[in-house]
Design a protein around this motif. Structure first.
Motif, short mmCIF file in Angstrom:
data_model
loop_
_atom_site.label_atom_id
_atom_site.label_comp_id
_atom_site.label_asym_id
_atom_site.label_seq_id
_atom_site.Cartn_x
_atom_site.Cartn_y
_atom_site.Cartn_z
N VAL A 15 -36.70 -32.37 -13.72
CA VAL A 15 -36.33 -32.57 -15.13
C VAL A 15 -35.59 -31.35 -15.67
O VAL A 15 -34.59 -31.47 -16.37
N SER A 16 -36.08 -30.16 -15.31
CA SER A 16 -35.44 -28.94 -15.79
C SER A 16 -34.02 -28.82 -15.25
O SER A 16 -33.09 -28.45 -15.97
N GLU A 17 -33.86 -29.14 -13.94
CA GLU A 17 -32.52 -29.05 -13.37
C GLU A 17 -31.56 -30.03 -14.04
O GLU A 17 -30.40 -29.71 -14.33
N ARG A 18 -32.05 -31.28 -14.28
CA ARG A 18 -31.20 -32.25 -14.97
C ARG A 18 -30.85 -31.78 -16.37
O ARG A 18 -29.72 -31.91 -16.83
N SER A 19 -31.87 -31.21 -17.05
CA SER A 19 -31.62 -30.72 -18.41
C SER A 19 -30.61 -29.59 -18.40
O SER A 19 -29.70 -29.53 -19.23
N ILE A 20 -30.77 -28.68 -17.43
CA ILE A 20 -29.83 -27.56 -17.34
C ILE A 20 -28.43 -28.06 -17.04
O ILE A 20 -27.44 -27.58 -17.60
N ALA A 21 -28.33 -29.05 -16.12
CA ALA A 21 -27.01 -29.60 -15.80
C ALA A 21 -26.38 -30.24 -17.03
O ALA A 21 -25.18 -30.06 -17.29
N VAL A 22 -27.20 -30.99 -17.77
CA VAL A 22 -26.67 -31.61 -18.99
C VAL A 22 -26.23 -30.56 -20.00
O VAL A 22 -25.16 -30.65 -20.61
N LEU A 23 -27.05 -29.52 -20.16
CA LEU A 23 -26.70 -28.46 -21.10
C LEU A 23 -25.44 -27.73 -20.66
O LEU A 23 -24.59 -27.38 -21.49
N LYS A 24 -25.30 -27.49 -19.33
CA LYS A 24 -24.08 -26.84 -18.85
C LYS A 24 -22.86 -27.70 -19.12
O LYS A 24 -21.81 -27.19 -19.53
N ALA A 25 -23.01 -29.01 -18.89
CA ALA A 25 -21.88 -29.91 -19.15
C ALA A 25 -21.52 -29.90 -20.63
O ALA A 25 -20.34 -29.84 -21.00
N GLU A 26 -22.54 -29.96 -21.47
CA GLU A 26 -22.28 -29.90 -22.91
C GLU A 26 -21.64 -28.58 -23.30
O GLU A 26 -20.74 -28.53 -24.14
N LYS A 27 -22.13 -27.49 -22.67
CA LYS A 27 -21.56 -26.17 -22.97
C LYS A 27 -20.09 -26.12 -22.58
O LYS A 27 -19.25 -25.61 -23.33
N GLU A 28 -19.76 -26.68 -21.40
CA GLU A 28 -18.36 -26.68 -20.96
C GLU A 28 -17.51 -27.51 -21.91
O GLU A 28 -16.38 -27.13 -22.24
N GLU A 29 -18.05 -28.66 -22.34
CA GLU A 29 -17.30 -29.48 -23.29
C GLU A 29 -17.07 -28.74 -24.60
O GLU A 29 -15.97 -28.76 -25.16
N LEU A 30 -18.13 -28.07 -25.08
CA LEU A 30 -17.99 -27.32 -26.32
C LEU A 30 -17.00 -26.17 -26.17
O LEU A 30 -16.20 -25.90 -27.08
N GLU A 31 -17.07 -25.47 -25.03
CA GLU A 31 -16.13 -24.38 -24.80
C GLU A 31 -14.70 -24.91 -24.72
O GLU A 31 -13.77 -24.29 -25.25
N SER A 32 -14.53 -26.05 -24.05
CA SER A 32 -13.20 -26.65 -23.97
C SER A 32 -12.71 -27.04 -25.35
O SER A 32 -11.55 -26.77 -25.71
N ALA A 33 -13.60 -27.66 -26.13
CA ALA A 33 -13.21 -28.03 -27.50
C ALA A 33 -12.90 -26.80 -28.33
O ALA A 33 -11.94 -26.79 -29.12
N LEU A 34 -13.70 -25.73 -28.13
CA LEU A 34 -13.45 -24.50 -28.87
C LEU A 34 -12.11 -23.89 -28.49
O LEU A 34 -11.34 -23.43 -29.35
N ASN A 35 -11.80 -23.89 -27.19
CA ASN A 35 -10.50 -23.37 -26.75
C ASN A 35 -9.35 -24.19 -27.33
O ASN A 35 -8.31 -23.65 -27.73
N ASN A 36 -9.54 -25.52 -27.35
CA ASN A 36 -8.50 -26.36 -27.95
C ASN A 36 -8.31 -26.04 -29.43
O ASN A 36 -7.19 -25.97 -29.92
N GLU A 37 -9.46 -25.86 -30.12
CA GLU A 37 -9.38 -25.52 -31.54
C GLU A 37 -8.68 -24.18 -31.74
O GLU A 37 -7.87 -24.01 -32.65
N LYS A 38 -9.02 -23.20 -30.87
CA LYS A 38 -8.36 -21.89 -30.98
C LYS A 38 -6.87 -22.02 -30.71
O LYS A 38 -6.04 -21.39 -31.40
N SER A 39 -6.51 -22.82 -29.69
CA SER A 39 -5.09 -23.02 -29.39
C SER A 39 -4.37 -23.67 -30.56
O SER A 39 -3.28 -23.23 -30.95
N GLN A 40 -4.99 -24.70 -31.12
CA GLN A 40 -4.38 -25.34 -32.29
C GLN A 40 -4.29 -24.38 -33.46
O GLN A 40 -3.31 -24.38 -34.21
#
Length: 579
Positions: A456-481
């Motif tokens: 469960v912890s590994e799945r949670s961590i994987a989900v959190l990492k994916a969400e973190k990557e999405e947020l970082e990608s969105a943040l980079n897009n926002e910074k670029s814009q």
């Protein structure tokens, strides 16, 4: 129509048709008797060196008929010691006139009260209550030499704190109402009112609307116009550009209404609750997704509050507290809270009797007291115009208890969801079953527990990492814009500077041409004057020429006469003599 509503409409009509009625009738009007009277005289006793001076104990009846002592301390002495109960703090200073349909806002631990309705007359005074020592004082408004503004008495308006040192007053009923909504600002540093110039098409003048601050935008919904027509339109005022925008929504809009309550959740969802028409009151809940501009009526959890209008609300985190209001028959006695994530209702407390908390048109603000949130109510009308102040300190339980009774209905990153969605219920049951399975394994064997938890912890961590990557990608897009927009802004400012230089050059050329035209006009005027002089000289020359001709003819005639006399003499004729 209920008698209270009919009397309120009668007073409004009478005020519009005969503004001086109250001054003639006030000598014969006595205040009605209410069920509960509160003594606001603060008993002050001298304390010895080792004693602590406590303020007066205030008692507010509860629903079960029992009285709860509320020990209220001013700052520096103690703190509010009762949670989830309304208490009356010891107030000092000159109290404002009793009123309802006023507007209230908090800035720097001070509650500002503006306008309202007192005995059928609109008010335009600005009062302040210092929430640190519970002292009333009247704000002495100064004249604005740059923008002389006449602050019209009004009621049913809204007061919004802005930029830390301004209060924005918007809309409201008044005797001399304009055709469109006016926006005025009070500067808390200069103590002056000014008119805020707006652009675009402003909404029609109204009162009893809701005004909600979302970021830098004011979202205005509903209300009642000067012709008593109920409205359900939606307008947004951008406070950075001061531009109005009328919004076309999709979905089923709420019925036209006024005196409702509104709140915003997660900077995305606008919630509308209650309100009324001339004959009925509502207890429906509508949600507008401010991204898609779509209305919906999601299912609610818990005991839905009774219909009401003229209530007041304030948000504390995900909790929306709603106080007071009425249904044209009596005031609402319970204080309710809605968890805006789960859309679950619960009752915080209930008062007894005709007290100011069970009033229409009262105000409710959020402040802090010794580091804790407090709700502060003021005024209202329940058969009597009130100027009472009451406060409630919500407990941690009251703000979270709705969360335990339902599943999430509103989220910051998704649309409005139905709380009774069958698919989601299945998912919840499945998750609950999985949790029970893990607990069962844990009791039988420690090793499976560790494996299951690790998975469960590994799945949670994987989900959190994916969400973190999405947020970082969105943040980079926002910074670029953002960088792109900054670059475009710089280019636009550069173009603007060049255009300004060209404009200045054209203005200079235009000024030179205007100067040359002026000189030419002067030369033309001088030439015209010379032409007029030449005409006069020509006429004089002609006169002289005629005179000269006449003189020559006369001399010739005389000469002829003289020549004729000589030849006559030679012929023997006697000479002629002039007589």
């Amino acid at each position: 129509m209920a008698s209270i509503e009919a009397m309120r409409l009668f007073v409004k009509i009478l005020e519009e048709e005969d503004p001086g009625w109250y001054s003639r009738a006030s000598n014969f009007i006595s205040d009605p008797v209410v069920d509960v009277e509160m003594n606001h005289n603060l008993k002050v006793e001298l304390a010895t060196k080792n004693e602590i001076t406590l303020p007066e104990m205030k008692t507010i009846p509860t629903e079960n008929g029992k009285s709860v002592d509320k020990d209220v301390m001013v700052e520096g002495v103690g703190s509010v010691s009762v949670y989830d109960q309304w208490v009356a703090p010891p107030i000092s200073g000159p109290r404002p006139k009793p009123r309802y349909e006023h507007a209230a806002a908090v800035v720097d631990d001070k509650m500002y009260i503006f306008g309202g309705n007192h005995n059928g007359r609109y008010l335009n005074d600005l009062q302040t209550l210092d929430l640190r020592n519970w002292t009333w004082s009247k704000v002495e408004v100064k004249a604005n030499s740059e923008d002389p503004v006449r602050v019209t008495p009004c009621a049913g308006h809204s007061l919004i704190p802005w930029e830390g040192n301004k209060l924005i007053s918007i809309a409201g009923h008044s005797k001399d109402a304009s055709e469109v909504v006016n926006v005025k600002a009070f500067d808390l540093q200069t103590y002056t009112w000014s008119t805020m110039k707006t652009y675009g098409k402003p909404p029609v003048s109204r009162g009893g609307q809701s005004v909600t601050l979302v970021g830098t935008n004011l979202v205005i919904f509903g209300g009642q116009d000067g012709n008593r027509t109920l409205l359900n339109d939606l307008h947004i005022l951008d406070l950075e550009t001061m531009t109005w925008d009328e919004i076309d929504t999709i979905g089923v809009s709420p019925a036209p209404r006024s005196d409702h309550a509104a709140a915003v959740h997660a900077e995305r969802y606008l919630l509308i609750f209650g309100g009324g028409t001339h004959a009925t009151c509502f207890n429906d809940l509508h949600v507008l997704d401010l991204k898609t501009m779509e209305w919906s009526r999601p299912s609610q959890q818990g005991e839905i509050p009774s219909p009401r209008a003229g209530h007041a609300g304030v948000t504390v985190g995900e909790s929306w507290f709603i106080v007071g209001g009425g249904d044209n028959k009596s005031g609402v006695s319970e204080t309710v809270v809605l968890n805006m994530s789960t859309l679950s209702w619960s009752v915080v407390t209930t008062v007894q009797g005709r007290v100011p908390l069970a009033s229409e048109g009262l105000s409710l603000v959020l402040s802090s007291y010794n580091g804790e949130d407090i709700l502060v109510s003021f005024g209202g009308y329940n058969g009597k115009y009130n100027n009472e102040v009451n406060l409630l300190k919500p407990s941690h339980k009251s703000t979270l208890q709705a969360t335990k009774s339902g599943t999430p209905a509103l989220g910051s990153g998704s649309g409005v969801q139905n709380a009774t969605n069958g698919t989601r219920d299945v998912d919840v049951e499945f998750e609950a079953g999985q949790e029970a399975k893990v607990r069962e394994i844990s009791m039988d064997n420690n090793e499976p527990q560790i494996i299951e938890i690790n998975e469960v912890s590994e799945r949670s961590i994987a989900v959190l990492k994916a969400e973190k990557e999405e947020l970082e990608s969105a943040l980079n897009n926002e910074k670029s814009q953002s960088l792109q927009l900054k670059q475009e802004l710089i280019e636009a400012e550069s173009k603007n500077a060049d255009l300004y230089k060209e404009l200045q050059s054209v203005r200079g050329q235009l000024a030179a041409e205007q100067s040359r035209c002026f000189k030419l006009e002067v030369d033309v005027a001088e030439l015209r004057q010379k032409l007029q002089t030449m005409d006069s000289l020509q006429k004089e020359v002609e006169i002289l020429q005629r005179q000269k001709a006449a003189s020559e003819e006369e001399a010739l005639a005389k000469q002829k006469q003289t020549s004729g006399g000589v030849w006559g003499w030679l012929a023997g004729a006697p000479p002629t003599h002039d007589t």
